[in-house]
Motif scaffolding. Structure first.
Motif, PDB file in Angstrom:
ATOM      1  N   HIS A  17      20.061 -57.368  -1.673  1.00 52.52           N
ATOM      2  CA  HIS A  17      19.770 -55.937  -1.709  1.00 52.52           C
ATOM      3  C   HIS A  17      20.053 -55.328  -0.344  1.00 52.52           C
ATOM      4  N   LEU A  18      20.276 -54.042  -0.318  1.00 55.40           N
ATOM      5  CA  LEU A  18      20.589 -53.351   0.931  1.00 55.40           C
ATOM      6  C   LEU A  18      19.541 -53.616   2.014  1.00 55.40           C
ATOM      7  N   LEU A  19      18.269 -53.621   1.652  1.00 58.96           N
ATOM      8  CA  LEU A  19      17.215 -53.846   2.644  1.00 58.96           C
ATOM      9  C   LEU A  19      17.224 -55.271   3.203  1.00 58.96           C
ATOM     10  N   ASP A  20      17.851 -56.208   2.494  1.00 56.64           N
ATOM     11  CA  ASP A  20      17.969 -57.571   3.023  1.00 56.64           C
ATOM     12  C   ASP A  20      18.773 -57.600   4.315  1.00 56.64           C
ATOM     13  N   LEU A  43      30.411 -53.332   1.447  1.00 52.36           N
ATOM     14  CA  LEU A  43      31.557 -53.419   0.543  1.00 52.36           C
ATOM     15  C   LEU A  43      31.358 -54.544  -0.476  1.00 52.36           C
ATOM     16  N   TYR A  44      30.946 -55.708   0.008  1.00 52.97           N
ATOM     17  CA  TYR A  44      30.722 -56.846  -0.896  1.00 52.97           C
ATOM     18  C   TYR A  44      29.581 -56.560  -1.866  1.00 52.97           C
ATOM     19  N   MET A  45      28.513 -55.927  -1.385  1.00 56.65           N
ATOM     20  CA  MET A  45      27.393 -55.582  -2.270  1.00 56.65           C
ATOM     21  C   MET A  45      27.838 -54.635  -3.374  1.00 56.65           C
ATOM     22  N   GLU A  50      27.411 -59.672  -7.946  1.00 53.47           N
ATOM     23  CA  GLU A  50      27.072 -60.969  -8.539  1.00 53.47           C
ATOM     24  C   GLU A  50      27.367 -62.128  -7.592  1.00 53.47           C
ATOM     25  N   TYR A  51      28.222 -61.888  -6.600  1.00 51.76           N
ATOM     26  CA  TYR A  51      28.631 -62.924  -5.644  1.00 51.76           C
ATOM     27  C   TYR A  51      27.909 -62.814  -4.294  1.00 51.76           C
ATOM     28  N   PHE A  52      27.046 -61.844  -4.116  1.00 50.98           N
ATOM     29  CA  PHE A  52      26.326 -61.682  -2.849  1.00 50.98           C
ATOM     30  C   PHE A  52      24.873 -62.058  -3.138  1.00 50.98           C
ATOM     31  N   ARG A  53      24.515 -63.300  -2.820  1.00 57.73           N
ATOM     32  CA  ARG A  53      23.223 -63.856  -3.221  1.00 57.73           C
ATOM     33  C   ARG A  53      22.421 -64.288  -2.000  1.00 57.73           C
TER      34      ARG A  53
END
Length: 181
Positions: A17-20, A43-45, A50-53
Motif C-alpha cells: 500500500h502507498l503508506l507502506d 508506478l509499480y503499485m 499484484e506483483y508488489f507484495r
C-alpha cells in the motif's frame, strides 16, 4: 516441527500500500538492497499491484518485499523481478523463498507467462546460489549492467508451466550489452 519457519506463521503477506512506503526504510538501508525513487515504487503499485507484495510481522514491521512486473510478447511474455529484499533481522527464515513462490504463482497462474527472469550481480554468489536453489539458471550475462560500478549482471530465468519444453532457456548469445536488452 521446523523452528526456523515459526516466524513465518505470524507473517502477513499482502499487496503493498502507498503508506507502506513510509515504513520500509529499515529494509532499504541494507547495502544489498537497491533503492529507487518514489515515482518508481508508485508506478509499480499502479501498473502491477499484484506483483508488489510486502511481508509484515505480527508487530507490523516490514520484514521484506518483492517488486515485479509482467512484460514481453508471445513466448517472451514473462514476469520480471525488479527487487526482492528481506530485512537483515528476518533473513534465514525462508521469507525470500515465500516471496519468490508467491511471485511465481502470480506469473504462472494469473499472467500465464512463459518464465520469470531477474538480474543479479555477477559477484553475488549467495544470491545466485539462492536462485539456483529455487530452479533458476543463468540465461546470459549482461556486460557492465550496473551503472554505479560497471559490474556485470547475470540474467537468470526459470520456466513456468506453459513452457513444458523449456524453450525460454535457449539462449543464442551468452554475453550481451545493456543496449541489447
Amino acid at each position: 516441527e521446523n523452528s526456523r519457519l515459526k516466524p513465518l506463521i505470524m507473517t502477513a503477506l499482502r499487496d503493498f500500500h502507498l503508506l507502506d512506503l513510509l515504513s520500509f526504510n529499515k529494509v532499504n538501508l541494507d547495502p544489498l538492497t537497491e533503492t529507487y525513487s518514489m515515482n518508481f515504487y508508485m508506478l509499480y503499485m499502479a501498473r502491477w499491484p499484484e506483483y508488489f507484495r510486502v511481508a509484515r510481522s505480527v508487530n507490523n514491521d516490514v520484514m521484506g518485499y518483492i517488486i515485479a512486473k509482467a512484460e514481453g510478447e508471445k513466448e517472451l511474455w514473462h514476469g520480471h523481478v525488479s527487487a526482492v529484499t528481506v530485512s537483515p533481522q528476518y533473513r534465514r527464515m525462508g521469507l525470500a523463498t515465500v516471496l519468490m513462490n508467491d511471485l511465481e504463482y502470480i506469473t504462472d497462474k494469473v499472467h500465464n507467462a512463459w518464465f520469470v527472469d531477474l538480474f543479479v550481480r555477477a559477484s553475488n554468489s549467495v544470491a545466485i546460489g539462492f536462485y539456483e536453489g529455487l530452479g533458476y539458471c543463468v540465461y546470459r550475462t549482461v556486460d557492465k549492467y550496473y551503472s554505479g560500478d560497471g559490474e556485470d549482471a547475470h540474467d537468470m530465468r526459470k520456466p513456468m508451466s506453459i513452457d513444458a519444453h523449456k524453450r525460454s532457456l535457449i539462449c543464442k548469445k551468452k554475453r550481451i550489452k545493456p543496449s541489447e536488452l
